[in-house]
Design an enzyme around this catalytic site. Structure first.
Site, PDB file in Angstrom:
ATOM      1  N   ARG A 169       7.966  17.400 -11.764  1.00  7.26           N
ATOM      2  CA  ARG A 169       8.287  17.109 -13.171  1.00  7.26           C
ATOM      3  C   ARG A 169       9.240  15.920 -13.240  1.00  7.26           C
ATOM      4  O   ARG A 169      10.414  16.052 -13.558  1.00  7.26           O
ATOM      5  CB  ARG A 169       8.834  18.349 -13.825  1.00  7.26           C
ATOM      6  CG  ARG A 169       7.649  19.284 -14.055  1.00  7.26           C
ATOM      7  CD  ARG A 169       7.923  20.383 -14.953  1.00  7.26           C
ATOM      8  NE  ARG A 169       6.695  20.710 -15.670  1.00  7.26           N
ATOM      9  CZ  ARG A 169       6.580  21.747 -16.453  1.00  7.26           C
ATOM     10  NH1 ARG A 169       7.592  22.536 -16.643  1.00  7.26           N
ATOM     11  NH2 ARG A 169       5.445  21.984 -17.072  1.00  7.26           N
TER      12      ARG A 169
ATOM     13  N   TYR B 226      14.573  23.886 -15.884  1.00  5.51           N
ATOM     14  CA  TYR B 226      14.002  25.231 -16.012  1.00  5.51           C
ATOM     15  C   TYR B 226      15.096  26.251 -16.272  1.00  5.51           C
ATOM     16  O   TYR B 226      16.280  25.990 -16.081  1.00  5.51           O
ATOM     17  CB  TYR B 226      13.269  25.613 -14.716  1.00  5.51           C
ATOM     18  CG  TYR B 226      11.937  24.933 -14.550  1.00  5.51           C
ATOM     19  CD1 TYR B 226      10.855  25.270 -15.346  1.00  5.51           C
ATOM     20  CD2 TYR B 226      11.761  23.957 -13.579  1.00  5.51           C
ATOM     21  CE1 TYR B 226       9.636  24.651 -15.186  1.00  5.51           C
ATOM     22  CE2 TYR B 226      10.533  23.326 -13.402  1.00  5.51           C
ATOM     23  CZ  TYR B 226       9.478  23.691 -14.212  1.00  5.51           C
ATOM     24  OH  TYR B 226       8.257  23.081 -14.053  1.00  5.51           O
TER      25      TYR B 226
ATOM     26  N   ASP C  40       0.738  16.060 -15.525  1.00  6.19           N
ATOM     27  CA  ASP C  40       1.283  17.417 -15.508  1.00  6.19           C
ATOM     28  C   ASP C  40       0.316  18.407 -16.161  1.00  6.19           C
ATOM     29  O   ASP C  40       0.286  18.559 -17.378  1.00  6.19           O
ATOM     30  CB  ASP C  40       2.637  17.391 -16.235  1.00  6.19           C
ATOM     31  CG  ASP C  40       3.389  18.694 -16.105  1.00  6.19           C
ATOM     32  OD1 ASP C  40       2.770  19.722 -15.764  1.00  6.19           O
ATOM     33  OD2 ASP C  40       4.600  18.689 -16.349  1.00  6.19           O
TER      34      ASP C  40
ATOM     35  N   SER D 217       1.799  21.314 -18.319  1.00 11.55           N
ATOM     36  CA  SER D 217       2.154  20.948 -19.696  1.00 11.55           C
ATOM     37  C   SER D 217       0.921  20.775 -20.565  1.00 11.55           C
ATOM     38  O   SER D 217       0.883  21.275 -21.693  1.00 11.55           O
ATOM     39  CB  SER D 217       2.939  19.632 -19.730  1.00 11.55           C
ATOM     40  OG  SER D 217       4.180  19.814 -19.138  1.00 11.55           O
TER      41      SER D 217
ATOM     42  N   GLN E 163       4.503  12.528 -15.656  1.00 10.58           N
ATOM     43  CA  GLN E 163       4.292  13.291 -16.893  1.00 10.58           C
ATOM     44  C   GLN E 163       2.823  13.332 -17.323  1.00 10.58           C
ATOM     45  O   GLN E 163       2.329  14.361 -17.755  1.00 10.58           O
ATOM     46  CB  GLN E 163       5.130  12.698 -18.020  1.00 10.58           C
ATOM     47  CG  GLN E 163       6.252  13.620 -18.403  1.00 10.58           C
ATOM     48  CD  GLN E 163       7.213  13.014 -19.398  1.00 10.58           C
ATOM     49  OE1 GLN E 163       6.993  11.937 -19.928  1.00 10.58           O
ATOM     50  NE2 GLN E 163       8.287  13.722 -19.644  1.00 10.58           N
TER      51      GLN E 163
HETATM   52  P1  NAD Z   1       8.295  27.638 -18.368  1.00  9.63           P
HETATM   53  O1  NAD Z   1       6.844  27.823 -18.623  1.00  9.63           O
HETATM   54  O2  NAD Z   1       8.799  27.734 -16.979  1.00  9.63           O
HETATM   55  O3  NAD Z   1       9.116  28.713 -19.241  1.00  9.63           O
HETATM   56  C1  NAD Z   1       8.932  28.820 -20.643  1.00  9.63           C
HETATM   57  C2  NAD Z   1      10.262  29.021 -21.331  1.00  9.63           C
HETATM   58  O4  NAD Z   1      10.764  30.336 -21.086  1.00  9.63           O
HETATM   59  C3  NAD Z   1      11.370  28.064 -20.866  1.00  9.63           C
HETATM   60  O5  NAD Z   1      11.842  27.321 -21.970  1.00  9.63           O
HETATM   61  C4  NAD Z   1      12.443  29.012 -20.332  1.00  9.63           C
HETATM   62  O6  NAD Z   1      13.759  28.530 -20.571  1.00  9.63           O
HETATM   63  C5  NAD Z   1      12.170  30.274 -21.120  1.00  9.63           C
HETATM   64  N1  NAD Z   1      12.782  31.496 -20.598  1.00  9.63           N
HETATM   65  C6  NAD Z   1      12.955  31.899 -19.308  1.00  9.63           C
HETATM   66  N2  NAD Z   1      13.597  33.086 -19.260  1.00  9.63           N
HETATM   67  C7  NAD Z   1      13.822  33.472 -20.543  1.00  9.63           C
HETATM   68  C8  NAD Z   1      14.447  34.602 -21.154  1.00  9.63           C
HETATM   69  N3  NAD Z   1      14.967  35.580 -20.425  1.00  9.63           N
HETATM   70  N4  NAD Z   1      14.506  34.644 -22.498  1.00  9.63           N
HETATM   71  C9  NAD Z   1      13.988  33.667 -23.256  1.00  9.63           C
HETATM   72  N5  NAD Z   1      13.386  32.563 -22.747  1.00  9.63           N
HETATM   73  C10 NAD Z   1      13.314  32.462 -21.409  1.00  9.63           C
HETATM   74  O7  NAD Z   1       8.792  26.283 -19.024  1.00  9.63           O
HETATM   75  P2  NAD Z   1       7.993  24.938 -19.266  1.00  9.63           P
HETATM   76  O8  NAD Z   1       7.209  25.042 -20.510  1.00  9.63           O
HETATM   77  O9  NAD Z   1       7.271  24.592 -18.034  1.00  9.63           O
HETATM   78  O10 NAD Z   1       9.164  23.897 -19.529  1.00  9.63           O
HETATM   79  C11 NAD Z   1      10.407  23.965 -18.851  1.00  9.63           C
HETATM   80  C12 NAD Z   1      11.189  22.673 -19.038  1.00  9.63           C
HETATM   81  O11 NAD Z   1      10.574  21.595 -18.341  1.00  9.63           O
HETATM   82  C13 NAD Z   1      11.330  22.211 -20.464  1.00  9.63           C
HETATM   83  O12 NAD Z   1      12.618  21.684 -20.623  1.00  9.63           O
HETATM   84  C14 NAD Z   1      10.329  21.110 -20.580  1.00  9.63           C
HETATM   85  O13 NAD Z   1      10.641  20.199 -21.615  1.00  9.63           O
HETATM   86  C15 NAD Z   1      10.460  20.496 -19.227  1.00  9.63           C
HETATM   87  N6  NAD Z   1       9.271  19.711 -18.838  1.00  9.63           N
HETATM   88  C16 NAD Z   1       9.429  18.493 -18.226  1.00  9.63           C
HETATM   89  C17 NAD Z   1       8.307  17.752 -17.834  1.00  9.63           C
HETATM   90  C18 NAD Z   1       8.419  16.434 -17.152  1.00  9.63           C
HETATM   91  O14 NAD Z   1       9.459  15.823 -17.165  1.00  9.63           O
HETATM   92  N7  NAD Z   1       7.364  15.952 -16.515  1.00  9.63           N
HETATM   93  C19 NAD Z   1       7.046  18.268 -18.074  1.00  9.63           C
HETATM   94  C20 NAD Z   1       6.936  19.514 -18.710  1.00  9.63           C
HETATM   95  C21 NAD Z   1       8.057  20.231 -19.060  1.00  9.63           C
END
Ligand code: NAD
Length: 378
Positions: free
Chosen positions: A121, A229, A129, A132, A126
């Protein structure tokens, strides 16, 4: 000339690994794309559309694979398919790499395997990904599915015959899927609240016009890893969170859960007792079902009813919008492979030192090489 083979997926997978758009782009890079006849149809990519974009249609999977340099799939290919590729070929797919027993026979074929769900990530990656691109669609579809299962309208309507109240929609976990779920729920006119353990999400939730609901103590302020994360939370935090959530759930009509922590089972956010206290007719869509579920009553792959509450153990929801899911997945694969095409010479060579390659390479020259897949000490 580099030959890219694309063969049919299994019966449960309607997505496809190339689209007419990416076939055109690969062809422009000097590659030949050989597609098994009819294999794109479940994503509405006809042989005619793929041919018009520059693909060659092969009568069978074997004809597509024979001597190809690259195999692109959505799901894990069969070892038999890999054996038909050229020596030193590569294959890229969503490999489900933690299932080591399933990966070993594939690695044994000598084909170099890339697992798209391991994409680092970093901003350079991006556009590659797949987690995403697919999670975004799953978040959207979860709300649409919930709306159709919920026996009531979502927006407030003031009519001559009376007022229809707006549905209350609660999104648990505000990552990629959760953010799209909030946006979709708002567009459909719901009154939307959302929760997450990462403080950075509060502003994102508010900027989408939803209300943020969470225990905002000192632990919450530290709950995000450098990679963006969530961290596993302490038992104390979880108890406070559970109390807040339990009260909030009593008033909600639709709940979409998306909470995940990388490499761990999904956190359990909704207990059976909380479901029992929800309103009859409420709908829960559990997008974490494949990782054990955020709701205790979730059955992965099934829709169950508990005390009048419908609970959907959603699995591979992105595949239920296959045209979009395939188009975006195909673009992810294209963005990844484009890195290794020399646009002037029209040649293809993997740079084994690139961090994107190191991050996604699961097997090389017959061996499993990814650090996350090293055998655990006994
Ligand atoms: P994920 O699928 O791992 O998790 C989904 C969400 O669940 C997350 O926001 C996490 O904080 C939340 N979560 C975990 N435990 C929890 C709890 N006990 N109660 C409530 N919520 C809880 O997450 P994701 O969709 O893969 O995204 C994670 C991060 O990565 C985000 O900040 C996203 O913006 C970022 N991201 C970055 C890139 C990149 O730079 N290439 C790409 C995709 C996502």
């Amino acid at each position: 000339m580099v030959t890219i083979a694309v063969t049919a997926e299994g019966p449960d997978e309607p997505r496809f690994a190339v689209s007419p758009e990416t076939v055109k782009k690969f062809t422009a890079l000097g590659a030949k794309v050989r597609v098994q006849s009819g294999a794109g149809l479940r994503s509405r990519f006809s042989d005619d559309a793929l041919t018009a974009a520059g693909a060659e249609i092969a009568g069978s999977a074997g004809d597509a694979l024979a001597g190809a340099d690259i195999l692109l799939k959505v799901r894990r290919p069969a070892a038999d398919e890999l054996r038909q590729l050229k020596q030193g070929a590569i294959a890229a797919a969503i490999l489900d790499p933690y299932d080591r027993a399933g990966i070993e026979p594939l690695a044994g074929t000598g084909v170099n395997l890339f697992s798209m769900e391991f994409m680092p990530r970093i901003s350079r990656a991006q556009s590659m990904d797949v987690l995403s691109s697919q999670a975004n669609l799953a978040g959207y579809k979860a709300v649409v599915d919930a709306a159709s299962l919920f026996g009531q309208a979502l927006p407030m309507m003031m009519t001559a015959a009376g007022t229809v109240p707006a549905a209350k929609i609660f999104i648990m976990g505000v990552g990629v899927a959760g953010l799209q779920a909030i946006a979709t729920a708002r567009r459909l006119g719901g009154v939307v609240t959302a929760t997450d353990v990462r403080p950075a999400t509060k502003e994102q939730v508010q900027s989408l016009g939803a209300k943020f609901v969470a225990v905002e103590d000192d632990e919450f302020k530290q709950a995000q890893t450098a990679a963006g994360y969530a961290k596993p939370m302490s038992a104390e935090y979880q108890a406070k969170q559970a109390e807040l959530v339990a009260n909030h759930l009593k008033t909600q009509d639709i709940v979409i859960t998306t909470a995940l922590i990388p490499g761990r089972p999904a956190p359990r956010l909704i207990t059976r007792a909380m479901v029992d206290n929800m309103k009859p007719g409420a709908v829960i869509i559990d997008l974490a079902a494949e990782r054990g579920g955020n709701c205790e009553a979730t059955v992965p792959g099934q829709t169950v009813e508990v005390g009048g509450v419908t609970i959907v153990g959603a699995v591979n929801l992105a595949a239920s919008v296959p045209v979009n899911a395939s188009s975006l997945y195909a673009k992810n694969l294209y963005a990844f492979l484009e890195l290794f095409f020399d646009k002037k010479d029209k040649t293809f060579a993997i740079n084994w030192d690139d961090e994107i390659v190191k991050g996604t390479l699961v097997a090389r020259d017959g061996q499993i090489v990814h650090p996350s897949l090293a055998p655990q000490p006994a």
